[in-house]
Write an enzyme that holds these catalytic residues in place. Structure first.
Site, PDB file in Angstrom:
ATOM      1  N   ARG A  80       0.861  -1.176   0.000  1.00  0.00           N
ATOM      2  CA  ARG A  80       0.000   0.000   0.000  1.00  0.00           C
ATOM      3  C   ARG A  80       0.900   1.230   0.000  1.00  0.00           C
ATOM      4  O   ARG A  80       2.105   1.140   0.180  1.00  0.00           O
ATOM      5  CB  ARG A  80      -1.003   0.003   1.167  1.00  0.00           C
ATOM      6  CG  ARG A  80      -0.696  -0.813   2.376  1.00  0.00           C
ATOM      7  CD  ARG A  80       0.383  -0.243   3.245  1.00  0.00           C
ATOM      8  NE  ARG A  80       0.155   1.149   3.564  1.00  0.00           N
ATOM      9  CZ  ARG A  80       1.124   2.011   3.788  1.00  0.00           C
ATOM     10  NH1 ARG A  80       2.395   1.642   3.715  1.00  0.00           N
ATOM     11  NH2 ARG A  80       0.860   3.261   4.064  1.00  0.00           N
ATOM     12  N   GLY A  81       0.288   2.362  -0.230  1.00  0.00           N
ATOM     13  CA  GLY A  81       1.062   3.576  -0.459  1.00  0.00           C
ATOM     14  C   GLY A  81       1.133   3.817  -1.959  1.00  0.00           C
ATOM     15  O   GLY A  81       1.470   2.908  -2.734  1.00  0.00           O
ATOM     16  N   ALA A  82       0.790   5.033  -2.388  1.00  0.00           N
ATOM     17  CA  ALA A  82       0.635   5.296  -3.819  1.00  0.00           C
ATOM     18  C   ALA A  82       1.861   4.925  -4.657  1.00  0.00           C
ATOM     19  O   ALA A  82       1.735   4.215  -5.669  1.00  0.00           O
ATOM     20  CB  ALA A  82       0.262   6.763  -4.032  1.00  0.00           C
ATOM     21  N   ARG A 138      -7.354  -0.450  -6.981  1.00  0.00           N
ATOM     22  CA  ARG A 138      -7.450   0.684  -6.055  1.00  0.00           C
ATOM     23  C   ARG A 138      -7.701   1.951  -6.880  1.00  0.00           C
ATOM     24  O   ARG A 138      -6.847   2.345  -7.675  1.00  0.00           O
ATOM     25  CB  ARG A 138      -6.153   0.870  -5.250  1.00  0.00           C
ATOM     26  CG  ARG A 138      -5.706  -0.295  -4.385  1.00  0.00           C
ATOM     27  CD  ARG A 138      -6.576  -0.518  -3.165  1.00  0.00           C
ATOM     28  NE  ARG A 138      -6.728   0.619  -2.287  1.00  0.00           N
ATOM     29  CZ  ARG A 138      -5.889   0.964  -1.313  1.00  0.00           C
ATOM     30  NH1 ARG A 138      -4.788   0.268  -1.110  1.00  0.00           N
ATOM     31  NH2 ARG A 138      -6.149   2.002  -0.541  1.00  0.00           N
ATOM     32  N   GLN A 175      -2.525   2.212  10.132  1.00  0.00           N
ATOM     33  CA  GLN A 175      -1.220   2.223   9.478  1.00  0.00           C
ATOM     34  C   GLN A 175      -0.190   3.046  10.245  1.00  0.00           C
ATOM     35  O   GLN A 175       1.005   2.776  10.172  1.00  0.00           O
ATOM     36  CB  GLN A 175      -1.340   2.774   8.046  1.00  0.00           C
ATOM     37  CG  GLN A 175      -2.170   1.922   7.116  1.00  0.00           C
ATOM     38  CD  GLN A 175      -3.563   2.511   6.937  1.00  0.00           C
ATOM     39  OE1 GLN A 175      -4.158   2.987   7.899  1.00  0.00           O
ATOM     40  NE2 GLN A 175      -4.074   2.479   5.724  1.00  0.00           N
ATOM     41  N   ASP A 199      -2.077  10.505  -1.857  1.00  0.00           N
ATOM     42  CA  ASP A 199      -2.356   9.502  -2.883  1.00  0.00           C
ATOM     43  C   ASP A 199      -2.669  10.137  -4.229  1.00  0.00           C
ATOM     44  O   ASP A 199      -2.576   9.479  -5.260  1.00  0.00           O
ATOM     45  CB  ASP A 199      -3.522   8.613  -2.439  1.00  0.00           C
ATOM     46  CG  ASP A 199      -3.120   7.694  -1.302  1.00  0.00           C
ATOM     47  OD1 ASP A 199      -2.774   6.541  -1.576  1.00  0.00           O
ATOM     48  OD2 ASP A 199      -3.139   8.141  -0.146  1.00  0.00           O
ATOM     49  N   LYS A 232      -5.122   9.737   3.190  1.00  0.00           N
ATOM     50  CA  LYS A 232      -5.872   8.853   4.081  1.00  0.00           C
ATOM     51  C   LYS A 232      -6.933   9.629   4.866  1.00  0.00           C
ATOM     52  O   LYS A 232      -6.699  10.749   5.295  1.00  0.00           O
ATOM     53  CB  LYS A 232      -4.903   8.147   5.036  1.00  0.00           C
ATOM     54  CG  LYS A 232      -5.541   7.119   5.935  1.00  0.00           C
ATOM     55  CD  LYS A 232      -6.275   6.043   5.154  1.00  0.00           C
ATOM     56  CE  LYS A 232      -5.392   5.304   4.187  1.00  0.00           C
ATOM     57  NZ  LYS A 232      -6.119   4.299   3.386  1.00  0.00           N
TER      58      LYS A 232
END
Length: 362
Positions: A54-56, A91, A201, A242, A253
């Site tokens: 995860r994480g752009a 996503r 997170q 993101d 987020k």
């Protein structure tokens, strides 16, 4: 970055077989460091969808390698396009996903089928290497802000939301990269780590990263940030993103918008650290045009953690009859953002500011 002295990236090609892709399963952190081996595009798509990665920026790099795995099975154009659609559906909010897929497709559509696999791996590796270089540069430009605050206040208290460290990128991170740079440069700093419900997170990933690097930090409930700002215990806020519009609106987020409001009310600088791959030059109005992912309600109704005996358990925290909503992101309007930190430097969070760093986008 290093874990117990061992250097890691978050995605890499197996050096022994030269083609399978390895990732860190982030759903197992901070309790266990599990390395997963991906051998097909469906596994890469699952890793993105389930937030094993995860994480752009990391989503984009993993998707690029996912296309590599797809081409090993079938290098035809129809198979390439199907694999791209599979990955794009995982996503919707992080723009790096489409950016990486579009970059790969542009390269591969103009490549003969018998050469596509080699070209794909080379392009995916370039995407990963560029991300590392960009995040390191973000660290240098952002560390200057922390150093300036140290000159005024002594110890610097930075607040961050979600996880925008090396686990969210290929290495270094975005919001945490300036913190690592400043810490390594000898600045006395402390990080307030938002827990970041519903997936925690911050509490699980950011705290684990900072602890592994020796950075002083304290985990706080998401709603504690405004209180700390009111009492002068936050010198600046740094988050990742993101997606950023060409006008400086920031999707990050869920809960980021509320931190920006509190920061504005208390005259606390609110900075957003992003590589250029996270800027969506085709969108001007973030609230109207950025798609917001709605994730499974179970992330809100349940929580996973480690019990006193060391086992991992998931428990329900709301009544069985209660429903839940789970928007994963919110949009912070540019007017609430002090500025953006990119690999090319810092700028105002508006179109003129971004174009001053990226004039080729005029």
């Amino acid at each position: 970055m290093k874990i117990d002295g061992t250097p890691y990236r978050t995605v890499w090609v197996d050096p022994d077989d030269g083609w399978s892709v390895h990732i860190i399963d982030q759903t197992r952190l901070p309790w266990k460091l599990d390395i997963l081996r991906l051998t097909e595009v469906e596994a890469a798509a699952h890793a993105i969808r389930s937030m094993q990665v995860r994480g752009a920026p990391l989503i984009g790099a993993t998707a690029a390698y996912g296309l590599c795995l797809a081409l090993r099975a079938d290098a035809s154009t129809p198979a390439l396009e199907r694999a791209a659609e599979t990955l794009l559906a995982t996503r919707p909010t992080a723009v790096n996903l489409r950016w990486a897929i579009d970059r790969m497709l542009t390269r591969l559509r103009n490549t003969r089928e018998d050469a596509r696999v080699g070209v794909a791996y080379a392009e995916a590796a370039a995407i990963a290497d560029e991300d590392v270089a960009q995040c390191e540069a973000i660290g240098r430009h952002g560390a200057e802000l922390i150093e300036q605050a140290a000159g005024r206040h002594g110890r610097v208290n930075v607040l961050t939301h979600c996880n925008a460290g090396w686990l969210a990128t290929v290495d270094w991170g975005t919001a945490l990269s300036p913190i690592y740079k400043a810490h390594d440069g000898g600045v006395d700093l402390h990080v307030w780590v938002d827990e970041t419900r519903p997936r925690n997170q911050g509490a699980s990933l950011t705290a684990w990263e900072l602890g592994s690097h020796g950075v002083a930090h304290t985990v706080i409930a998401d709603n504690a940030g405004g209180h700390l700002m009111q009492h002068g215990e936050v010198d600046l806020v740094i988050t990742g993103a993101d997606r950023v519009t060409r006008t400086g609106d920031v999707a990050n987020k869920i809960g980021t918008y509320l931190k920006a409001l509190a920061a504005r009310d208390n005259a606390v600088p609110f900075w957003v650290a992003v590589p250029s791959s996270t800027i969506d030059w085709g969108i001007a109005d973030g609230i109207a045009d950025i798609p917001i992912e709605e994730r499974n309600a179970a992330e809100v109704t349940s929580i996973t953690g480690q019990t006193e005996n060391g086992s991992i358990a998931t428990v329900r925290v709301v009544p069985m009859a209660s429903s839940a909503a789970n928007p994963a992101f919110d949009v912070t309007p540019a007017r609430l953002v002090t500025g953006l930190i990119t690999e090319r430097g810092r700028c105002a969070a508006n179109e003129a500011g971004l174009l001053s760093l990226f004039p080729e986008r005029r």
